[in-house]
Design an enzyme around this catalytic site. Structure first.
Site, PDB file in Angstrom:
ATOM      1  N   GLY A  19      46.979  64.485 -17.405  1.00 30.54           N
ATOM      2  CA  GLY A  19      48.326  63.937 -17.420  1.00 30.54           C
ATOM      3  C   GLY A  19      49.080  64.334 -18.671  1.00 30.54           C
ATOM      4  N   VAL A  26      47.021  63.344 -21.737  1.00 30.27           N
ATOM      5  CA  VAL A  26      45.806  62.602 -21.429  1.00 30.27           C
ATOM      6  C   VAL A  26      44.764  63.588 -20.914  1.00 30.27           C
ATOM      7  CG1 VAL A  26      44.770  60.717 -20.130  1.00 30.27           C
ATOM      8  CG2 VAL A  26      47.162  60.562 -20.850  1.00 30.27           C
ATOM      9  N   LYS A  41      43.801  59.940 -24.847  1.00 30.82           N
ATOM     10  CA  LYS A  41      45.252  60.164 -24.946  1.00 30.82           C
ATOM     11  C   LYS A  41      45.533  60.723 -26.323  1.00 30.82           C
ATOM     12  CE  LYS A  41      48.660  58.187 -22.988  1.00 30.82           C
ATOM     13  NZ  LYS A  41      49.736  57.344 -22.426  1.00 30.82           N
ATOM     14  N   ASP A 142      57.461  48.442 -21.492  1.00 32.08           N
ATOM     15  CA  ASP A 142      57.790  49.626 -20.683  1.00 32.08           C
ATOM     16  C   ASP A 142      57.001  49.602 -19.377  1.00 32.08           C
ATOM     17  OD1 ASP A 142      59.098  51.988 -20.087  1.00 32.08           O
ATOM     18  OD2 ASP A 142      57.608  53.255 -21.065  1.00 32.08           O
TER      19      ASP A 142
END
Length: 749
Positions: A19, A26, A41, A142
């Protein structure tokens, strides 16, 4: 990163990227120590575009937020195993989740809503996880479909706790003195995030309502391509009930989602635990609390006094972003940004209702989207240069963009005026106050014509004209402008709006410069109390006003209170911004000034020694702020009668300032005077006279013969002549100074 750092900290071997997002990448990785697969990450490395102080603050905040995330232990929250830094890259090691996030699930389902049973189950699990995290005092900030994972076994986990908060802090730190940046994705932002208000756990509940609405209906509550329209929808419009899109949804779910999407936090469920209980009762056929069923079509929300609460200026630069169902509108992100900035002015049907075309705009051909996108990108680049302190380069960029926007869109187009505004901002930051005043005047007039005299953007430009008038020493004129802007802000926004409070802060500052110290103190105290109540006692804006309170207390000779207030500011900034942040160090410097004024020179001297070390580490030995701290150290050495040491310190600082700032710089002259003071106390009056006279002559040449600083220097010179036994010369000079002061005090004819 995989090519250069395959093994992190000799333990985590990166295998493949799974990702990429705004904060970094990631990777699927193997923990060589424990023989298990994990997710790593890697936050984007901080390159040379960020200063060292910013990087240190980021690292410290990352560690703090990573510890917060690692402390969360709940089946609905992603487990954090480890964190650290490797070759300048911050990393977070998490459990490797096998599944899909909600955004991917909607994409897999070809943007059709998820099955009802799955939607209710996801809602219940996320509410349970939020209930736990909110009890720990943690707000996500978020929450969106991409941050919620549905595992292969049906479990649901929330991702990126701590990292979402870190993103908020990075955005906020990037321009502390500006209007602020709200963390979040437009389609999932709460009204209080949009307005810059206080954010607590109920903001997460609103975002959850947006997520549930989308996975239940296939579209977010406000499904528009224009970011501005999305934000206005969140702020002003009651959404259609989900059941109008999908009749098979249970009625209790409809009520729950509408309650989550209430405009004010107080109308939403009290907490996520209460929310989970309502969903569980509804799912099992129990009798949930009676909700507020709102099945009327969407209508604008009425605000107090019928006034529309306007969006803050930072939202004009936002793109609509991505919904769970895919990209928001056709084209690239840059083109979306240009549309958000200019859509109301470039549509085929002309301006939106209530707007008038800019002068000369009638019949103007619509500029190509690619040109608007390029100009929007260059405008953003100029803003970034300014944030990094490269004001000259930023000014060049904004002038070029302003010229092209004026040609393409017209002189009074909001985007042209936005560029002109930034030109003025760069001029004021590079010492060209007269030029900045003209530029801000043009912007204010243009915005008044096209947006109205009370529009926030018009008021922002007028407020900057007042600021520049203050830079020019025209404090009475600045006061008149500030007072008029404040009246408009209070009328259109209310007394507690952040922009209103910022104007009152500036007015208090200006009152102090007008010598109205008691008025300044009262107003600054009121603003500090209001900001503390609305934003929190350690919010940077609150601390900026407290700093002004302390400054005014000092001018009122209330040094004990000033010392206490400066210490409060220093402690708050250390906790919020970091111990090495320039604002924290500035407050510590003022603590030293207060200690010295109270006769506590030994404490002040030790404080300045530590501050010199910290400033040297942060900015280098020749940095102006390092030299300022050294000057304070020398002054307090003198107060303790350690004049040989004080003289050595003053001479070293003076030499560096003369080399780096120039012989005529005000800081250099202050140091040269301190050298003369030390020589005088050591009885070396002939040498002192040379330095006192040099300071006086330079100040007379630069400032004028009757300037207060020049007159003070001539008084020093006369005192020195008196000590040397040259009384006739001393008396003549004293008389000359007295005559100049009388002439200066006389009213003009």
């Amino acid at each position: 990163m995989a090519d250069t750092t395959r093994l992190i900290q000799s333990r985590y071997r990166l295998l493949d990227m799974i990702g990429r997002g705004g904060m970094g990448e990631v990777w699927r990785a193997r923990d060589e120590s424990l023989g298990r697969q994990v997710a790593v990450k890697c936050l984007k490395p901080m390159g040379p575009q960020h200063d060292q102080a910013f990087t240190r603050i980021l690292r410290e905040r990352f560690r703090r937020e990573a510890r917060v995330a690692a402390a969360l232990q709940h089946r609905g929250v992603t487990v954090v195993h480890d964190f650290g830094e490797s070759d300048g890259v911050l990393y977070l090691v998490m459990e490797l989740l096998e599944g899909r996030n909600l955004s991917q699930l909607l994409e897999d389902n070809k943007q059709h809503p998820l099955p009802v049973a799955d939607v209710v189950d996801i809602a219940e699990q996320v509410a349970d996880a939020l209930g736990y995290t909110h009890q720990q005092g943690i707000v996500h900030r978020d929450l969106k479909p991409a941050n919620i994972m549905r595992l292969d076994d049906g479990a649901v986990k929330i991702c990126d706790f701590g990292i979402a908060r870190l993103g908020h802090d990075i955005g906020f730190t990037s321009r502390l003195t500006g209007t602020g940046i709200a963390m979040g994705t437009p389609h999932y932002m709460s009204p209080e995030q949009i307005s810059g208000g206080e954010v607590d756990h109920r903001s997460d509940l609103y975002s959850l309502g947006c997520v549930l609405y989308e996975i239940a209906t296939g579209v977010p509550p406000f499904d528009m391509d224009d970011a501005w329209a999305v934000l206005v929808g969140h702020r002003d419009t009651v959404p259609e009930p989900p059941r109008t899109h999908r009749a098979e949804l249970p009625r209790f779910f409809d009520e729950v989602v509408l309650d989550l999407l209430a405009k004010t936090p107080g109308e939403r469920p009290a907490d996520a635990g209460d929310l989970r209980r309502r969903i569980t009762l509804g799912r099992t056929g129990g009798q949930p609390e009676i909700g507020r069923v709102r099945l009327a079509p969407p209508v604008p929300v009425q605000h107090p006094g019928g006034r529309a609460y306007r969006l803050p200026s930072w939202t004009r630069n936002m793109t609509a972003g991505h919904t769970a169902g895919g990209a928001a509108g056709p084209g690239t992100a840059a083109i979306d940004q240009a549309t958000a900035l200019t859509g109301a002015w470039t549509t085929a049907n002309g301006p939106a209702p209530g707007n008038s075309l800019p002068p000369g705009g009638t019949g103007r051909p619509t500029p190509p989207p690619e040109l608007l996108a390029t100009l929007a990108s260059r405008h953003s680049a100029g803003l970034n240069l300014g944030r990094l302190g490269h004001w000259e380069e930023a000014g060049d960029v904004h002038r070029a963009v302003a010229s092209e926007r004026e040609h393409a869109l017209g002189a009074d187009h909001p985007d042209t005026l936005a560029s002109r505004y930034e030109v003025g901002f760069t001029l004021s930051r590079t010492g060209r106050a007269e030029d900045a005043l003209r530029e801000f005047g043009r912007v204010a007039e243009g915005r008044a014509r096209t947006l109205g005299p009370d529009h926030p953007e018009t008021l922002a430009a007028r407020q900057e004209t007042a600021y520049v008038l203050g830079q020019l020493g025209r404090h009475f004129e600045a006061h008149q402008v500030y007072a008029a802007v404040l009246a408009s802000r209070e009328r259109s926004m209310g007394p507690d709006h952040p922009d209103t409070l910022r104007c009152r802060h500036n007015l208090a500052f200006n009152l102090s410069r007008l010598g109205r110290l008691e008025d300044s103190y009262r107003m600054a105290r009121e603003v500090a109390d209001a900001r503390g109540r609305l934003l929190g006692t350690t919010h940077p804006d609150t601390l900026v006003t407290l700093y002004e309170v302390a400054y005014t207390l000092g001018r009122l000779d209330r040094w004990t209170e000033a010392l206490q207030t400066y210490r409060e500011v220093a402690q708050g900034r250390a906790a919020t911004l970091g111990a090495d942040h320039p604002d924290t160090l500035s407050a510590r410097y003022e603590v030293g000034i207060s200690l010295g004024r109270l006769g506590r020179s030994a404490e002040a001297m030790e404080l300045y020694r530590a501050l010199v070390a910290d400033r040297t580490r942060a900015g280098g030995p020749d940095h102006p702020e390092t030299l300022r701290a050294r000057h304070g150290l020398g002054v307090n050495l003198g107060r303790m009668a350690r004049w040989e040491e004080a003289l050595d310190e003053a001479r070293e600082v003076c030499a560096i300032r003369e080399r780096t700032l120039g012989p005529d710089h005000p800081d250099t002259l202050v140091s040269r005077r301190e050298v003369a003071v030390g020589l005088g106390w050591l009885g070396r009056w002939a040498e002192a006279l040379t330095d006192y006279r040099t300071v006086a002559e330079i100040r007379e040449q630069v400032l004028g013969a009757d300037h207060p600083d020049t007159l003070a220097s001539r008084n020093d010179e006369a005192h020195c002549l008196e000590q040397l036994g040259r009384s006739t010369e001393a008396v003549d000079l004293y008389r000359r100074v007295a005559d100049l002061r009388r002439q200066r005090a006389m009213p003009p004819h």
